[in-house]
Design an enzyme around this catalytic site. Sequence first.
Site, PDB file in Angstrom:
ATOM      1  N   PRO A 185      40.599  37.702  32.462  1.00 12.77           N
ATOM      2  CA  PRO A 185      41.796  36.931  32.819  1.00 12.77           C
ATOM      3  C   PRO A 185      42.743  36.719  31.635  1.00 12.77           C
ATOM      4  O   PRO A 185      43.891  36.353  31.824  1.00 12.77           O
ATOM      5  CB  PRO A 185      41.219  35.588  33.298  1.00 12.77           C
ATOM      6  CG  PRO A 185      39.836  35.902  33.726  1.00 12.77           C
ATOM      7  CD  PRO A 185      39.362  36.991  32.809  1.00 12.77           C
ATOM      8  N   GLU A 218      29.347  34.231  31.844  1.00 12.58           N
ATOM      9  CA  GLU A 218      30.490  33.404  31.433  1.00 12.58           C
ATOM     10  C   GLU A 218      31.432  34.151  30.491  1.00 12.58           C
ATOM     11  O   GLU A 218      32.490  33.661  30.161  1.00 12.58           O
ATOM     12  CB  GLU A 218      29.998  32.121  30.751  1.00 12.58           C
ATOM     13  CG  GLU A 218      29.163  31.236  31.645  1.00 12.58           C
ATOM     14  CD  GLU A 218      29.862  30.880  32.943  1.00 12.58           C
ATOM     15  OE1 GLU A 218      30.981  30.349  32.874  1.00 12.58           O
ATOM     16  OE2 GLU A 218      29.299  31.141  34.016  1.00 12.58           O
ATOM     17  N   ARG A 257      46.955  57.438  40.710  1.00  9.24           N
ATOM     18  CA  ARG A 257      48.045  58.020  41.505  1.00  9.24           C
ATOM     19  C   ARG A 257      49.210  58.465  40.642  1.00  9.24           C
ATOM     20  O   ARG A 257      50.036  59.271  41.059  1.00  9.24           O
ATOM     21  CB  ARG A 257      48.585  56.996  42.503  1.00  9.24           C
ATOM     22  CG  ARG A 257      47.558  56.392  43.386  1.00  9.24           C
ATOM     23  CD  ARG A 257      48.046  55.116  44.053  1.00  9.24           C
ATOM     24  NE  ARG A 257      49.340  55.239  44.674  1.00  9.24           N
ATOM     25  CZ  ARG A 257      50.406  54.536  44.337  1.00  9.24           C
ATOM     26  NH1 ARG A 257      50.347  53.648  43.362  1.00  9.24           N
ATOM     27  NH2 ARG A 257      51.543  54.713  44.941  1.00  9.24           N
ATOM     28  N   ASP A 272      56.289  54.751  48.011  1.00  9.36           N
ATOM     29  CA  ASP A 272      55.342  53.651  48.180  1.00  9.36           C
ATOM     30  C   ASP A 272      55.955  52.301  47.846  1.00  9.36           C
ATOM     31  O   ASP A 272      56.965  52.214  47.161  1.00  9.36           O
ATOM     32  CB  ASP A 272      54.125  53.861  47.272  1.00  9.36           C
ATOM     33  CG  ASP A 272      53.145  54.852  47.873  1.00  9.36           C
ATOM     34  OD1 ASP A 272      53.254  55.115  49.082  1.00  9.36           O
ATOM     35  OD2 ASP A 272      52.307  55.362  47.135  1.00  9.36           O
TER      36      ASP A 272
HETATM   37  N1  ADE Z   1      37.101  39.530  34.999  1.00  8.84           N
HETATM   38  C1  ADE Z   1      37.003  38.321  35.550  1.00  8.84           C
HETATM   39  N2  ADE Z   1      38.152  37.944  36.102  1.00  8.84           N
HETATM   40  C2  ADE Z   1      39.029  38.980  35.903  1.00  8.84           C
HETATM   41  C3  ADE Z   1      40.381  39.206  36.240  1.00  8.84           C
HETATM   42  N3  ADE Z   1      41.117  38.323  36.888  1.00  8.84           N
HETATM   43  N4  ADE Z   1      40.947  40.369  35.876  1.00  8.84           N
HETATM   44  C4  ADE Z   1      40.231  41.268  35.196  1.00  8.84           C
HETATM   45  N5  ADE Z   1      38.958  41.108  34.849  1.00  8.84           N
HETATM   46  C5  ADE Z   1      38.354  39.983  35.200  1.00  8.84           C
END
Ligand code: ADE
Length: 244
Positions: free
Chosen positions: A102, A135, A173, A188
């Site tokens: 994230p 985690e 793609r 697309d």
């Molecule tokens: N691993 C855990 N959450 C993630 C996310 N939102 N994007 C990419 N990898 C992740």
Amino acid sequence: MIKKIWILTLFPEFFEPLLKCGIAGSALRGERSDENFKFEVHCINIRDYSTTKYKSVDDSPFGGGPGMVMRADILRDALMKGVVEQGGYKSKEDLRVIYTSPRGIVWDNLVARNFGMNVLSDPQRDIVFICGRYEGIDERFLENYVDEFYSIGDFVLTGGELAVMVMLDSAVRFVPGILGNKLSSEADSFEDGMIEFPQYTKPREFEGTEVPQVLMDGHHKKIEEWQKSEKIRLTRKHRPDLLK
Ligand code: ADE
């Protein structure tokens, strides 16, 4: 040339359906590009590089807190022995090491296109994806070994495998020579900042609704105008945020 994609994961079996099915599968099996360019995907099980009695790959976090953290030494060994050594690379610098998390650059169609055209197609450096679980990963591995971070959105997955599959599926793609019909990727959704116009096929009448007459008349200019106005209509209806 062969473009190798290495995936370090605790669940190699996650990738079996992606590699088996559809356009992305045949591209990643090396069956869709020309003689000069082929993909080869190798999944490496991180657990094979554990040195502990019970083959664990994680431990509790220093400082306390819930969950477990993946160990830097085991990930380093999986990368350096499983990929660099086994793959015959001179050093880690021959590879682009990517961690999905994230904290990364947020993935969208523009990022996917750039990734497909410049990263997946880059003849210089092969790619390694690190799939995290639990985690997270000891920060020292990320600092010392990871080159780029990508997030597929502001939510938390239980592991990076699905993120890697989303990235590969949506970027492949854009690798030149992969999509037979180039026009189809241009039409697309998102390619011009809007979603795709509606499509129809047989039967001509379905549950009382006919295919729009303009599509049956064969007047190309009128069809194009209709498709353009339908794009705007559907974008306004479903994704008004895109029109801003
Ligand atoms: N691993 C855990 N959450 C993630 C996310 N939102 N994007 C990419 N990898 C992740």
